[in-house]
Design an enzyme around this catalytic site. Structure first.
Site, PDB file in Angstrom:
ATOM      1  N   CYS A  94       1.815   2.742 -11.891  1.00 24.45           N
ATOM      2  CA  CYS A  94       3.004   2.889 -11.049  1.00 24.45           C
ATOM      3  C   CYS A  94       3.478   1.499 -10.635  1.00 24.45           C
ATOM      4  O   CYS A  94       2.756   0.512 -10.808  1.00 24.45           O
ATOM      5  CB  CYS A  94       2.706   3.757  -9.829  1.00 24.45           C
ATOM      6  SG  CYS A  94       1.544   3.029  -8.643  1.00 24.45           S
ATOM      7  N   HIS A 151      -3.526   1.009   7.003  1.00 23.23           N
ATOM      8  CA  HIS A 151      -4.570   0.052   6.660  1.00 23.23           C
ATOM      9  C   HIS A 151      -4.092  -1.385   6.853  1.00 23.23           C
ATOM     10  O   HIS A 151      -2.908  -1.672   6.825  1.00 23.23           O
ATOM     11  CB  HIS A 151      -5.032   0.243   5.212  1.00 23.23           C
ATOM     12  CG  HIS A 151      -3.921   0.210   4.210  1.00 23.23           C
ATOM     13  ND1 HIS A 151      -3.189   1.326   3.888  1.00 23.23           N
ATOM     14  CD2 HIS A 151      -3.403  -0.794   3.467  1.00 23.23           C
ATOM     15  CE1 HIS A 151      -2.278   1.018   2.981  1.00 23.23           C
ATOM     16  NE2 HIS A 151      -2.385  -0.269   2.711  1.00 23.23           N
TER      17      HIS A 151
END
Length: 693
Positions: free
Chosen positions: A176, A68
């Site tokens: 995370c 991406h």
């Protein structure tokens, strides 16, 4: 933003492609985007895809990849899909990729929507039933129907997990380090498993786009239990009044969600203690204990390091710039930059250079106190900041004037410049140990010393008693410990001084100095070697010891970065993303502390590897006679290096620079190879074998 709507004209769906490598896919995507006028520049699109992959692989595991980017070269945002035969994508699970979702956003959508799209895709693309159906679709229409089906199902699950009843069987929070993939994968797995077990759940995500689906205090109190699935420290104050809390990594939530939910149902969780009362965001009323103290130590260490590193980077580079400015201005003004007079005052011959040098010293001088303060802050909250800063200042030599009674014994030892030892302190290791001590002592003072005071005294306890009496008690006791560390450093420096005066022991001196610089990355052993190196150049003379010290100190972060390039499978995606490039900068700038987060995470592999790399670099540097007069700067002062194997000054400088890089590269290579060896053939300490560094 709907996933289906981004496959605008059904012309970016490729179900039968003959692509053989990651590079083939990225070139193919770039060409299609350009030909179909979604993007304006094919070459730039390919370059953007490649740049993102060079940062870290977009292989999410489970046979899925999501390359991406977002850039103004895109005329409009779109998604691409390609179904391929097994392609090596260097995925986090080391499995080949079969399904590739390409995300190409315009600059505006990049800023506003790309995280949303990635998180939506992450919620269903790795479902086994989705992949099973994806493997059999035969047309663009079937593909889009499949996307719509699973996107709607996911939205229903989110709606179920976001009801307004204020009561859920289970609540959870996921976070995370990067705040993208694992945060949302953990969320989705927990939601799926809860639904399969006929349970209601609400999951708060703390990701790159901030906190989403935030849990209220009432929801937490009414739930049967809380799952905290995190890979970094978060604020846990609002969870304090639930007695059934299971704290795990996001990996466990992703791969074993049923096991975690069963722990909650079987009431196997425990209560956590935090610095603030639940629901009282403005209160410093302590609610501290030693429960979970050991677990907090590791995360608090990473917290302190994250705050400290900017000071190290800034100070080291500004210090080096001071040397460079002094050198340039000295040359332009016609001074002999090789003269003893110039070198004895190197860094201070020019007023601008001196200003840079002093600012750099401020940055470096604050690093150790900041480290200690924010480690203790992560353990006990704001009550740890003041004593943390004080202990850190003592560790960095801030009270050297109070050690005057040690001067006679240090002088009698025969060490050069005995007064300098009073400023040695205990460095980063002293700050770390001191911060843990601060955390423990704040708990003792809060809970046991002042714990029985009437509630009306809570304000004065937190504002006066603990900050004043607690800090002075902690400072005085740590001041005593620092005396022991000063004498430990003295013994090490005396040993090095003995070898410095024996030319035939140069190789051994290099090995010893190199090992010391790499063993504790700024701690007392490292500091002893560095102090020794700087003492050898106090008269403006180049020193073999100083060169060995600097080169070896550059090796640990460079070795880690080289390992990430050579042996990607040994590292997690997050580690590579955070460290591959930054550690090159740290290493070249002589900031060995950049290796601390990785070394503290897996010391059994990294400490031996750092030592081997440092020892090899130091030995080669000393054998080749590399010497330097600058006490800091890394690659920024490499042009000052010389080799004493040559008489001609020009040749000595040229070969000195060449030998410098040879020693540095071989040392980093030795470190990277040692990391690979210790992962492939781990030393058995009767503990569970780790897969990754």
């Amino acid at each position: 933003m709907k996933i289906k709507s981004l496959f605008k004209n059904k012309d970016t769906i490729f179900l039968n492609t003959n692509l053989e490598s990651k590079d083939d896919v990225l070139k193919f995507f770039a060409k299609e985007l350009f030909l179909k006028k979604y993007g304006a520049d094919e070459e730039k699109i390919y370059k953007l895809f490649k740049e993102r992959e060079n940062q870290s692989s977009t292989g999410f595991g489970n046979n899925i990849a999501m390359p991406h980017f977002g850039d103004e070269t895109m005329n409009e945002s779109t998604l691409l899909f390609a179904r391929v035969n097994d392609i090596d994508w260097n995925s986090i699970d080391n499995q080949p990729v079969k399904y590739i979702f390409g995300i190409a956003f315009s600059k505006n959508d990049r800023e506003n929507s790309h995280i949303e799209v990635i998180s939506k895709l992450a919620k269903f693309i790795d479902k086994e039933e989705f992949k099973k159906e994806l493997s059999t679709v035969n047309s663009s229409e079937e593909f889009l129907s499949l996307i719509q089906k699973f996107e709607e199902e996911t939205q229903e699950q989110i709606s179920v997990s976001s009801n307004n009843n204020k009561e859920y069987d289970i609540v959870a929070v996921t976070a995370c380090p990067t705040g993208i993939a694992h945060t949302y994968l953990a969320e989705q797995k927990l939601i799926e498993q809860a639904k399969a077990m006929n349970l209601t759940i609400k999951v708060e995500t703390q990701g790159a786009e901030g906190i989403k689906n935030s849990l209220s205090i009432e929801e937490i109190k009414n739930a049967k239990g809380v799952i905290i699935a995190i890979d970094r420290e978060i604020e846990k104050g609002k969870f304090a009044h639930n007695d059934n809390i299971v704290e795990i990594s996001t990996q466990k939530a992703i791969h074993k969600p049923e096991e975690q939910i069963k722990k909650i149902l079987e009431n196997k969780g425990q209560k956590i203690k935090v610095a603030k009362k639940l629901g009282d965001q403005n209160s410093d009323q302590d609610e501290l204990s030693f429960a979970g103290f050991g677990k907090k130590m590791h995360r608090s260490l990473l917290n302190g390091i994250s705050y400290m590193l900017p000071f190290i980077v800034f100070g080291g580079i500004i210090l080096a710039l001071g040397f460079i400015i002094d050198l340039i201005t000295g040359s332009l003004s016609g001074k002999d930059i090789n003269s003893a007079e110039f070198l004895s005052n190197f860094g201070f011959n020019n007023s601008i250079a001196k200003l840079f040098f002093e600012i750099g010293k401020i940055g470096l001088g604050l690093a150790v106190p900041v480290l200690a303060a924010y480690i203790s802050f992560a353990i006990v909250g704001r009550q740890g900041l003041l004593p943390g800063f004080v202990v850190g200042s003592i560790a960095s030599g801030g009270v050297k004037g109070t050690y005057g009674f040690l001067l006679d014994s240090i002088t009698n030892s025969g060490v050069q410049k005995p007064g300098d030892f009073l400023g040695t302190g205990s460095g980063f290791v002293g700050a770390i140990l001191g911060a843990f001590y601060v955390g423990a002592m704040v708990i003792v003072f809060s809970k046991y010393v002042f714990g029985n005071l009437p509630k009306t005294f809570n304000g004065i306890k937190n504002i006066l008693f603990i900050p004043l009496l607690g800090t002075i008690a902690i400072a005085l006791s740590f001041w005593l410990v620092n005396i022991v560390l000063i004498y430990i450093n003295l013994g090490l420096v005396l040993l090095l001084q003995l070898m410095q005066n024996k030319p035939y022991l140069a190789w051994l001196l290099g090995v010893v100095l190199g090992s010391m610089m790499a063993v504790d990355l700024g701690g007392p052993i490292n500091k002893a070697a560095y102090i020794f190196g700087t003492l050898t150049i106090v008269n403006g003379n180049s020193s073999v010891s100083m060169a060995a010290v600097m080169i070896a100190g550059m090796v640990p972060p460079l070795g880690i970065s080289l390992s990430m390039i050579m042996h990607k499978k040994l590292w997690t995606k997050e580690e590579i993303e955070a460290g591959k490039i930054s550690n090159i900068i740290f290493g070249l700038s002589f900031i060995s502390e950049g290796a601390i987060p990785y070394t503290s995470k897996n010391p059994k592999v990294l400490i031996p590897s750092n030592i081997v790399g440092g020892a090899v670099a130091g030995m080669i540097s000393a054998l080749l006679g590399v010497n330097i007069v600058a006490p800091h700067g890394g690659i920024f002062v490499v042009f000052l290096a010389k080799s004493n194997l040559f008489v001609n000054n020009a040749v000595s400088i040229g070969m000195g620079i060449l030998f410098w890089f040879i020693a540095l590269f071989i040392g980093a290579l030795a470190s990277a190879l040692m990391i690979w060896i210790l992962n492939k053939y781990p030393i058995n300490f009767k503990t569970k074998k780790r897969k990754n560094v």
